[in-house]
Scaffold this active site. Structure first.
Site, PDB file in Angstrom:
ATOM      1  N   ASP A 491       0.808  -1.220   0.000  1.00  0.00           N
ATOM      2  CA  ASP A 491       0.000   0.000   0.000  1.00  0.00           C
ATOM      3  C   ASP A 491       0.839   1.266   0.000  1.00  0.00           C
ATOM      4  OD1 ASP A 491      -2.648  -0.720  -0.081  1.00  0.00           O
ATOM      5  OD2 ASP A 491      -2.831  -0.995   2.078  1.00  0.00           O
TER       6      ASP A 491
HETATM    7  C1  GLC Z   1      -0.650   2.663   5.974  1.00  0.00           C
HETATM    8  C2  GLC Z   1       0.129   1.478   6.473  1.00  0.00           C
HETATM    9  C3  GLC Z   1      -0.046   0.295   5.584  1.00  0.00           C
HETATM   10  C4  GLC Z   1      -1.509   0.053   5.387  1.00  0.00           C
HETATM   11  C5  GLC Z   1      -2.224   1.301   4.905  1.00  0.00           C
HETATM   12  C6  GLC Z   1      -3.701   1.056   4.815  1.00  0.00           C
HETATM   13  O1  GLC Z   1      -0.164   3.083   4.781  1.00  0.00           O
HETATM   14  O2  GLC Z   1       1.489   1.745   6.561  1.00  0.00           O
HETATM   15  O3  GLC Z   1       0.581  -0.821   6.165  1.00  0.00           O
HETATM   16  O4  GLC Z   1      -1.696  -0.961   4.460  1.00  0.00           O
HETATM   17  O5  GLC Z   1      -1.991   2.355   5.782  1.00  0.00           O
HETATM   18  O6  GLC Z   1      -4.457   2.164   4.529  1.00  0.00           O
HETATM   19  C1  GLC Z   2      -1.359  -3.623   5.494  1.00  0.00           C
HETATM   20  C2  GLC Z   2      -2.600  -3.698   4.651  1.00  0.00           C
HETATM   21  C3  GLC Z   2      -2.428  -4.621   3.482  1.00  0.00           C
HETATM   22  C4  GLC Z   2      -1.184  -4.291   2.739  1.00  0.00           C
HETATM   23  C5  GLC Z   2       0.028  -4.238   3.649  1.00  0.00           C
HETATM   24  C6  GLC Z   2       1.258  -3.753   2.949  1.00  0.00           C
HETATM   25  O1  GLC Z   2      -1.186  -4.821   6.187  1.00  0.00           O
HETATM   26  O2  GLC Z   2      -3.707  -4.106   5.413  1.00  0.00           O
HETATM   27  O3  GLC Z   2      -3.539  -4.528   2.620  1.00  0.00           O
HETATM   28  O4  GLC Z   2      -1.022  -5.252   1.748  1.00  0.00           O
HETATM   29  O5  GLC Z   2      -0.222  -3.380   4.723  1.00  0.00           O
HETATM   30  O6  GLC Z   2       1.209  -2.409   2.673  1.00  0.00           O
END
Ligand code: GLC
Ligand code: GLC
Length: 826
Positions: A491
C-alpha cells in the site's frame, strides 16, 4: 524475560503479571457481537461494526495506554488501612498491588484471577455462541477465617454508537445521552427515541445496593477510573444520566463466611426491537423490554452460563480438530494446533478494523486483505468463507476492479477510499480457488453476484473471476507489465501519488494518470492467479453442471500466464533477483541500478510461488539473494537498502524512518511467501528456519525485545536499520496469520487440498524423523503419518495399507469417513 507461559492442554496463554510490555489482548465473540479484552480487562465491545455500532467507549493512545474496559472494583468494607481497601481484581484501573494475579487468554474467552485481602476473585469473560451479549462471571472466595464484607462495583462507559462521531461531535453528544434503570438493569438508549431501534443493557444477577449511570457522579470531578469517589465511599449515588457521559455501574454488597464462595454474573448486551414495537406502552418513550428480558434472565443463571461456556469450548474443539499436527517442534505444533488457527479466525472476522493498533474507525473490510485472510480460514467454517466470497464479489466493479474496502454493517464498497489498487481483483481468484479445492462446492461459481451491489448487474461468480483476470490484461504499461495504479500489495509504494502536502492520504491521492508505473509484483501475482484460473476452468469444463460457464478455454489462461512470464523475464529480472517495479519516469526500482531499494522481498516470494525460475535455477538465485541481502535473525526485511529520505515519486514507503513498516521493516506478511518459495525449491531446513524466526511462540523468551503477545503474529517487526530491531508492532490483524498458516500447513508440512483429493508433499527439515497430521477434508478424517527414510522430499504413499502412485490421497469412493495414509519420505 517471559511474562507468562503456554498451557497447550487447555489452549490458553497464561500471563502472570499485569505489567506486560504492551497490553496483551484477546478477542471475545466470533459471529456478530465482538469484544477486545486485554490482560487487565481493558478494551471495548461492538455489534458487527467497530465504528458504527460500538457499545462501550475506549480512548486510543491514552495514558496509561490501556485505559477503559470491563472493570470491577472490590472494596473490603472491613479493611483497616485505606491503602488496601479498594482494588481491581484485574489490577487496572485501581492498580492496587495484588498478592496474586493471573490472566488466561483462551479461545474466545479470558479468565482473570487474583487475590488480595484474603479475597480471591476470578472473572470469566466470554460471548455465548449465537448471542449478542457478553458474560462476566465473577467468582469471589473468602480465604479468610472471618466473615468478609465486600462491595462489588462494576463499571463500563457507554459509547454513543458511532465511534467516530462519539469522539468528535461533543456539542451534540453532551446533550443526547439517555438511560433507563428498571428492575436493576441499566439500559443505554441514546438516540433510541429517534432513528435507532437498538439499545444496550447491562444486568447483574444480584439485587443491587445501588447503581450509577452518570460518569462524573461515579468518578467525582477531577478523578480518573483509578480512584472513583463512589468506590472509595463504598456507596453508589444512584445517578441517572442526562447527556454527558452515560456509564453503567452496579453496586452489590456481599457477606462471605469463612471459606464461602459466591458467583455474581454480569451481562452486557446489544438488542434490537422491531421498528413498530420500540416502546412499551406504545405511545411512551420507554424501551419495550419484552423481547430482551427472557435473554437477560436466561444468562443471569449460573447453570446457563456454564452451559454456554461449554458450548463455546466445544465449538473451538470441533473447529481446531479439523487440523492437528504432532511434529518434533513444539512451536510448530502450538501455533498450528491452537494459536495460528485462532488468529486466522480473528482476522477473518475483523479484517483490519479493530485491534489495539486499529481503532475500529479507520478501515472496514479490505478486499485484498479479506481474500487473503480466507486462505487460512477456509477449512474451519467453509460456509462462512462462501458467504464472505459472495460479499466481496458483490463489491467488485464492472471493470473487474474492486473497492479497496467495504463496511461490514452495510456490505457496501467504501467510496472514500475507492478503487484503483490494481492487485485487488486477483486475490479474489486465489480465494475462490482455495474455497472450491477445500469444499468441492462448484455451485458457488454459478451464484449470481452483482457488481457494486447494483441490482440488475448480476453475473455468475465465475464471470467475476474472468473480469478479475481481464482487469490486469487491460492495464499493461510500457514494458507490458501490469500498471500499478494507486498501489499493489504494498500500500505504501505509491508511484502515481507525488504527494507534497502534509497530511494528504497516500492511499487516495493520485496526481499522475497512472499510465507508466508498473509492478513486477502484480505480474507474479497474475501468473499465479492465471494458473489457478486455468486449473479451475479445466474443472469447470469437465463438470456437467458448470461446463457452460467457461467463456474461454483453460488454455487461454495458461497462455496469458506464460506470456506474462516471458515479460517478467524480459523486464522484471535483474540478474540475481526479481525487480520490483518501474516508476512514473519509467525507471526501474528494486534493481542493482538503484542506490536505495535495490532488492525487495515481495517479487521474490510471489514470482517463485508462481513457479518462475524453479526449473532453471533462477528462483534459487533470487532466494539466495534474499538470504544475503534481506534475512535477519528476526525475520526477512521488506527491502534494502532502506530509504534514507523521502522520495516524492515513491510515496509512503519512504515516509517511514528506516527499518519501520514498509521501509525495510520485517513486514511479516511477506515472510511466509519466502517460506513457500523455499519449499517450492525443496529446501525444508531453510523454509522452517524462516518460519521459526517470526513464530511468536519461538520468540516468547525475548519478550522484552519483541513486546507484543507471544501467541499471535504481529504485522511488523522492526528491521535491521531500526533502533529497536526485533521489536514487534501491530499485533493480531495482519495477513501474516493466514499466510503463515498456509506456509506451514500446506507447503512445509505439505498437506494441501486439490480438486482431486488431499495432496501430501512435505518439505520439512532433514532432521525430522516423522510427524503426524489429522486433517478433516470434505467430511472425511485423514490420519496421515509421515516417516523419513532419507533426507529428501520424495514421497511414497500408502493409503489404508495400499501403495498408491503420486502424492494425492484420493477421496474415498466407498463412503468411508476415515482414511489412513502413510508416507515415506526419502
Ligand atoms: C498505511 C500502512 C499500511 C496500510 C495502509 C492502509 O499506509 O502503513 O501498512 O496498508 O496504511 O491504509
Ligand atoms: C497492510 C494492509 C495490506 C497491505 C500491507 C502492505 O497490512 O492491510 O492490505 O497489503 O499493509 O502495505
Amino acid at each position: 524475560m517471559r511474562y507468562g507461559h503456554f498451557d497447550d492442554a487447555n489452549r490458553e496463554y497464561v500471563i502472570n503479571t499485569p505489567e506486560t510490555p504492551l497490553p496483551w489482548i484477546n478477542y471475545l465473540g466470533s459471529e456478530s457481537y465482538f469484544g477486545l479484552i486485554s490482560n487487565t480487562a481493558g478494551g471495548y465491545s461492538f455489534y458487527k461494526d467497530a465504528r458504527l455500532r460500538r457499545l462501550t467507549r475506549y480512548r486510543y493512545n491514552n495514558a496509561p495506554l490501556d485505559s477503559g474496559g470491563r472493570y470491577i472494583y472490590l472494596r473490603d468494607n472491613n479493611a483497616s488501612s485505606d491503602s488496601a481497601r479498594v482494588w481491581s481484581p484485574s489490577w487496572m484501573p485501581a492498580r492496587t498491588p495484588l498478592d496474586f494475579y493471573e490472566c488466561r487468554h483462551g479461545m474466545g474467552y479470558t479468565l482473570i484471577r487474583s487475590k488480595l485481602n484474603g479475597i480471591e476473585a476470578q472473572t470469566k469473560y466470554f460471548v455465548p455462541m449465537g448471542e449478542n451479549l457478553e458474560i462476566w462471571e465473577l467468582t469471589l472466595s473468602n480465604k479468610h477465617d472471618t466473615v468478609a464484607d465486600v462491595s462489588v462495583f462494576s463499571a463500563i462507559e457507554f459509547n454513543l454508537w458511532d465511534a467516530m462521531d462519539d469522539s468528535t461531535n461533543f456539542q451534540r453528544n453532551y446533550s443526547i445521552g439517555q438511560v433507563e434503570v428498571v428492575d436493576d438493569v441499566i439500559y443505554h438508549k441514546t438516540e433510541y427515541r429517534e432513528r435507532r431501534d437498538h439499545f444496550a443493557y447491562f444486568a447483574c444477577s444480584e439485587k443491587l445496593t445501588g447503581f450509577d449511570t452518570q460518569r462524573e457522579s461515579f468518578l467525582g470531578s477531577y478523578r480518573g477510573w483509578d480512584h472513583p469517589k463512589v468506590v472509595e465511599a463504598g456507596e453508589s449515588s444512584n445517578s441517572i444520566a442526562f447527556g454527558w457521559q452515560p456509564i453503567g455501574s452496579h453496586h452489590i454488597r456481599v457477606q462471605l463466611k469463612a471459606g464461602e464462595q459466591k458467583k455474581i454474573i454480569f451481562v452486557l448486551g446489544y438488542h434490537e426491537n422491531p421498528k413498530d414495537a420500540k416502546f412499551d406502552p406504545p405511545e411512551s418513550q420507554i424501551i419495550n423490554k419484552r423481547t430482551v428480558l427472557p435473554i437477560i434472565s436466561k444468562y443471569l443463571k449460573p447453570a446457563e452460563v456454564d452451559k454456554a461456556f461449554e458450548g463455546l469450548r466445544s465449538h473451538w474443539t470441533n473447529l481446531l480438530n479439523k487440523f492437528q499436527v504432532n511434529t518434533p517442534d513444539e512451536h510448530t505444533d502450538r501455533m498450528v494446533n491452537i494459536w495460528n488457527a485462532y488468529q486466522t479466525m480473528i482476522t477473518f472476522n475483523m479484517s483490519r478494523s479493530a485491534s489495539y493498533f486499529e481503532s475500529g474507525i479507520g478501515r472496514g473490510m479490505g478486499f485484498r486483505d479479506s481474500n487473503q485472510d480466507l486462505l487460512g480460514f477456509v477449512h474451519l467454517i467453509p460456509e462462512r468463507a462462501r458467504e464472505r466470497i459472495l460479499d466481496l464479489a458483490s463489491t467488485q466493479l464492472e471493470t473487474g476492479g474492486a473497492y479497496h474496502q467495504y463496511q461490514p454493517l452495510t456490505k457496501r464498497g467504501n467510496n472514500d477510499v475507492g478503487s484503483g489498487f490494481n492487485d485487488d481483483p486477483l486475490w479474489l481468484v486465489l480465494a475462490v480457488a482455495a474455497y472450491v479445492k477445500e469444499t468441492g462446492d462448484f455451485s458457488i461459481l454459478k451464484e449470481l453476484v452483482p457488481y457494486d451491489n447494483k441490482p440488475g448487474s448480476e453475473e455468475a461468480l465465475y464471470g467475476h473471476l474472468v473480469r478479475s483476470i481481464q482487469y490486469t490484461l487491460d492495464r499493461l504499461g510500457p514494458n507490458q507489465l501490469p500498471l500499478i495504479g494507486r498501489a499493489d500489495w504494498n500500500d505504501c509504494l505509491n508511484l502515481n501519488c507525488f504527494s507534497d502536502s502534509p497530511g494528504q492520504s497516500f492511499q487516495t491521492t493520485t496526481n499522475k494518470d497512472g499510465k507508466v508505473a508498473e509492478s513486477v509484483f502484480i505480474a507474479g501475482l497474475f501468473v499465479l492467479a492465471a494458473k489457478e484460473m486455468a486449473e479451475l476452468t479445466k474443472q469447470v469444463e469437465s463438470q456437467k453442471s458448470t461446463h457452460d460457464l467457461a467463456s474461454q478455454p483453460s488454455k487461454y489462461y495458461l497462455d496469458a500466464a506464460s506470456s506474462m512470464e516471458a515479460t517478467v523475464w524480459k523486464a522484471g529480472w535483474d540478474g540475481e533477483w526479481f525487480r520490483r517495479a518501474y516508476d512514473d519516469f519509467g525507471h526501474v526500482l528494486g534493481s542493482k541500478e538503484n542506490e536505495e531499494g535495490r532488492i525487495f522481498i515481495e517479487p521474490q516470494g510471489i514470482c517463485v510461488m508462481a513457479d518462475l525460475g524453479v526449473e532453471d535455477g533462477r528462483a534459487q538465485k533470487a532466494l539466495d539473494s534474499v538470504d544475503v541481502h534481506l534475512a535477519t535473525p528476526h525475520g526477512v526485511v521488506l527491502q534494502q537498502p532502506a530509504f534514507s529520505k523521502y522520495y516524492l515519486h515513491l510515496g509512503e514507503i519512504s515516509s517511514y524512518p528506516p527499518g519501520y513498516k514498509e521501509n525495510a521493516g520485517i513486514f511479516c506478511h511477506t515472510n511466509p511467501w519466502i517460506m513457500i518459495a523455499e519449499a517450492k525449491l525443496g529446501r525444508g531446513d531453510k523454509a522452517h528456519d524462516y518460519y521459526l524466526r517470526i513464530n511468536p511462540s519461538a520468540r516468547e523468551g525475548i519478550g522484552d525485545l519483541h513486546r507484543c503477545e507471544p501467541y499471535v503474529y504481529a504485522q511488523m517487526i522492526a528491521g535491521k536499520d531500526a533502533a529497536t530491531h526485533g521489536e514487534a508492532k501491530n499485533s493480531w490483524l495482519t495477513g501474516t496469520a493466514a499466510w503463515n498458516y498456509v506456509a506451514i500447513t500446506q507447503w512445509i508440512l505439505g498437506v494441501r487440498p486439490t480438486y482431486e483429493g488431499l495432496q501430501v508433499a512435505p518439505v520439512v527439515p532433514a532432521g525430522w524423523d516423522s510427524f503426524e497430521v489429522l486433517r478433516e477434508f470434505r467430511g472425511v478424517r485423514y490420519s496421515i503419518k509421515v516417516e523419513r527414510s532419507g533426507a529428501g522430499n520424495q514421497v511414497k504413499l500408502e493409503v489404508n495399507g495400499k501403495a498408491i502412485d503420486g502424492n494425492i490421497i484420493p477421496l474415498p469412493t466407498d463412503g468411508s469417513k476415515e482414511v489412513r495414509a502413510r508416507i515415506l519420505l526419502s
